[in-house]
Design an enzyme around this catalytic site. Structure first.
Site, PDB file in Angstrom:
ATOM      1  N   VAL A 172      25.147   5.400  -5.416  1.00 26.40           N
ATOM      2  CA  VAL A 172      25.777   6.370  -6.454  1.00 26.40           C
ATOM      3  C   VAL A 172      27.100   6.533  -5.943  1.00 26.40           C
ATOM      4  O   VAL A 172      28.082   6.612  -6.881  1.00 26.40           O
ATOM      5  CB  VAL A 172      24.777   7.709  -6.556  1.00 26.40           C
ATOM      6  CG1 VAL A 172      25.736   8.614  -7.138  1.00 26.40           C
ATOM      7  CG2 VAL A 172      23.544   7.355  -6.952  1.00 26.40           C
ATOM      8  N   GLU A 204      34.363   2.383  18.575  1.00 23.02           N
ATOM      9  CA  GLU A 204      34.225   3.865  18.633  1.00 23.02           C
ATOM     10  C   GLU A 204      32.905   4.230  18.670  1.00 23.02           C
ATOM     11  O   GLU A 204      31.874   3.932  17.921  1.00 23.02           O
ATOM     12  CB  GLU A 204      34.925   3.984  17.157  1.00 23.02           C
ATOM     13  CG  GLU A 204      35.095   5.805  16.880  1.00 23.02           C
ATOM     14  CD  GLU A 204      35.858   6.282  15.622  1.00 23.02           C
ATOM     15  OE1 GLU A 204      36.490   6.948  15.690  1.00 23.02           O
ATOM     16  OE2 GLU A 204      35.352   5.451  14.579  1.00 23.02           O
ATOM     17  N   LYS A 237      33.339  13.557  -2.989  1.00 18.89           N
ATOM     18  CA  LYS A 237      31.921  13.075  -2.699  1.00 18.89           C
ATOM     19  C   LYS A 237      31.806  13.167  -1.101  1.00 18.89           C
ATOM     20  O   LYS A 237      32.338  12.591  -0.470  1.00 18.89           O
ATOM     21  CB  LYS A 237      31.509  11.710  -3.038  1.00 18.89           C
ATOM     22  CG  LYS A 237      30.036  11.139  -3.075  1.00 18.89           C
ATOM     23  CD  LYS A 237      29.307  11.352  -1.755  1.00 18.89           C
ATOM     24  CE  LYS A 237      29.780  10.182  -0.892  1.00 18.89           C
ATOM     25  NZ  LYS A 237      28.659  10.099   0.432  1.00 18.89           N
ATOM     26  N   GLU A 269      41.771   6.506   6.247  1.00 13.71           N
ATOM     27  CA  GLU A 269      42.015   7.097   7.602  1.00 13.71           C
ATOM     28  C   GLU A 269      40.494   6.738   8.183  1.00 13.71           C
ATOM     29  O   GLU A 269      39.655   7.354   7.871  1.00 13.71           O
ATOM     30  CB  GLU A 269      42.278   8.617   7.389  1.00 13.71           C
ATOM     31  CG  GLU A 269      42.757   9.097   8.755  1.00 13.71           C
ATOM     32  CD  GLU A 269      41.675   9.737   9.696  1.00 13.71           C
ATOM     33  OE1 GLU A 269      41.480   8.710  10.784  1.00 13.71           O
ATOM     34  OE2 GLU A 269      40.846  10.608   9.599  1.00 13.71           O
ATOM     35  N   CYS A 329      37.796  11.464  15.274  1.00 16.71           N
ATOM     36  CA  CYS A 329      38.552  10.118  15.226  1.00 16.71           C
ATOM     37  C   CYS A 329      39.671   9.926  16.151  1.00 16.71           C
ATOM     38  O   CYS A 329      40.092   8.911  16.545  1.00 16.71           O
ATOM     39  CB  CYS A 329      38.724   9.600  13.773  1.00 16.71           C
ATOM     40  SG  CYS A 329      39.693  10.766  12.935  1.00 16.71           S
TER      41      CYS A 329
END
Length: 486
Positions: free
Chosen positions: A220, A390, A183, A259, A293
């Site tokens: 969904v 972040e 997904k 992660e 990241c």
């Protein structure tokens, strides 16, 4: 100009399909805001069909037990990616806004090399090991440890480096013998759909083993985290969403790999070349508009060299600028969406409110697309929101330190622990400091850790588990101990 691949379609039970209700949504080029295609807006029925197909393929086909088949199919996929590399790279620049130079690294080449690496590993991996004979409770027994695939894996991936993260999940999952429902993020569905097309048209992977569903709806997508037929969720994205996934998966006790976010620190010790560290860190913070990241977005420098570091970082960012990602010289492209642009811009208001100043940047760029000025923020300490949260934009915060212990304290005073760097004229001193930083990856004096054979992941709220390397492959395996009379 290289043509883009065929239109995005979902892959469900071996068939390339539209959404079951015919709905779709536009795919926008973040550099221009222009529509470049449409993606199927996957429905709950589509997700149900994909999960069912993956479950049947795992339970009823030979995929989980036929290592030779898996290796052959993954080599076919690797070759298909190489054969379609130009179109895949062009699509990544158009859909993700990723500068072309990144295709030699996380954009394309490294993840494709990583697929080959994990396929080679699967070909030689010892799925069964002999513990030898012992006599627990006086019963002489031979013990064997088997490693078996987890089962059905839900791979939920973000928009920033989608090919890297898609392949870092589906490669080891498929190599281990799992089946997968992928997904992707709705900002970048096409690159995931293209993986599905290549698998459907260029490999012998059986129907249902790999599925791609591209819904916009979080409801969904959330079905993957609650359906008891899914054995594992592998997620990369924000820490807040990771926490929600972990909670949603708890009632069925799915295995969860996460992660998550980072706020990594680049430390220059007092004997380091501070100008070189500041310039390199500013360059890194600009790569792909700071949408990574593991990028070092806190620059921690000796207090007496603070002004120099700020000036060099600002000059570096000004020389880089923000450019069309199709420009061969582009380092910093657009951010992914208008939503992300406004999110980053809101942090500029926070910086001003907290007493920070901008050595360069500090605003959006008023032109079509989603553009942010590369920005250096000075005058804030590590407790500020810009140093703790972040941002996911080309924003670098410069923070002073008063020696090695203070630098370690600052680096570790974070909810995150994903990456970082340490620089010193004394390699052993730099390594000693690096060992005290609570992060999953660290660069010392310019060393590079990003490689298919090196495990990647974080401490603290940067996640659970590791991706890539042998450790990343073994995330998709269960262990079974079997004892027999000896």
């Amino acid at each position: 100009m290289t043509a883009l691949p065929p239109a995005a379609q979902q892959l469900i039970d071996g068939k390339l399909v539209a959404a079951s209700d015919g709905s779709s949504y536009p795919i926008l080029n973040p550099a221009t805001g222009e529509e470049i295609g449409h993606a199927p807006d996957g429905t709950a029925a589509d997700m149900e069909a994909a999960i069912g197909a993956a479950r049947r393929a795992f339970d009823e086909s030979t995929w989980s037990t036929d290592r030779d088949l898996r290796v052959r199919c993954l080599r076919q996929l690797h070759q298909a990616l190489l054969d379609n590399a130009d179109a895949f790279r062009a699509l990544t620049t158009a859909e993700v806004g990723m500068p072309g130079f990144m295709m030699m690294a996380a954009g394309f080449d490294v993840p494709v090399d990583g697929l080959k690496w994990v396929t080679d590993l699967a070909e030689t991996y010892e799925f069964e090991s002999d513990l030898g004979v012992a006599s627990p409770m006086g019963i002489r027994s031979r013990r064997t440890v088997r490693r078996e695939p987890v089962g059905v894996v839900a791979a939920i991936t973000p928009w920033n480096v989608p090919t890297q993260i898609n392949l870092a999940k589906i490669g080891p999952a498929l190599a281990a013998g799992c089946t997968v429902v992928l997904k992707p993020a709705p900002d970048t569905p096409w690159v995931a759909a293209e993986l599905g097309r290549l698998i459907a048209e260029h490999t012998d992977i059986p129907a249902g083993v790999f599925n791609v569903v591209t819904p916009r709806s979080n409801d969904v997508a959330a079905l993957l985290t609650t359906d008891p037929r899914v054995d594992m969720v592998s997620f990369t994205g924000s820490t807040s969403v990771g926490k929600a996934i972990m909670a949603a998966a708890a009632p069925t006790l799915k295995k969860v790999f996460l992660e998550l976010g980072g706020k990594s620190a680049a430390i220059a010790l007092d004997d380091a070349d501070v100008a070189a560290v500041a310039g390199g860190t500013a360059f890194a913070a600009c790569i792909h508009a700071g949408q990574g990241c593991a990028i070092t977005t806190r620059l921690i420098v000796p207090r007496d060299k603070y002004d120099e570091a700020v000036q060099v970082a600002a000059a570096t960012m000004e020389s880089i600028g923000a450019k069309d990602p199709a420009d061969p010289g582009a380092i910093c492209g657009p951010v992914i969406s208008a939503v992300q642009r406004e999110r980053v811009a809101a942090y500029f208001d926070i910086a001003r409110a907290e007493g920070g100043t901008f050595a360069t940047g500090g605003d959006i760029i008023d032109q079509p697309g989603n553009w942010i000025q590369p920005t250096v923020v000075a005058g804030l300490d590590n407790s500020s929101r810009l140093a703790q949260e972040e941002i996911f934009g080309p924003v670098l915060v410069v923070i002073p330190h008063d020696g090695d212990d203070d630098a370690v304290r600052i680096a570790n005073e974070s909810a995150y622990g994903l990456s970082g760097s340490v620089d010193s004229a004394d390699l052993e001193r730099a390594k000693a400091v690096a060992r005290r930083i609570r992060t999953g990856t660290l660069a010392v004096n310019g060393g590079v850790w990003f490689s298919p054979d090196a495990p990647f992941g974080g401490y603290k709220q940067s996640g659970l588990g590791r991706e890539m390397g042998v450790a990343g492959f073994e995330e998709y395996l269960e262990m079974k101990t079997i004892a027999e009379p000896a």
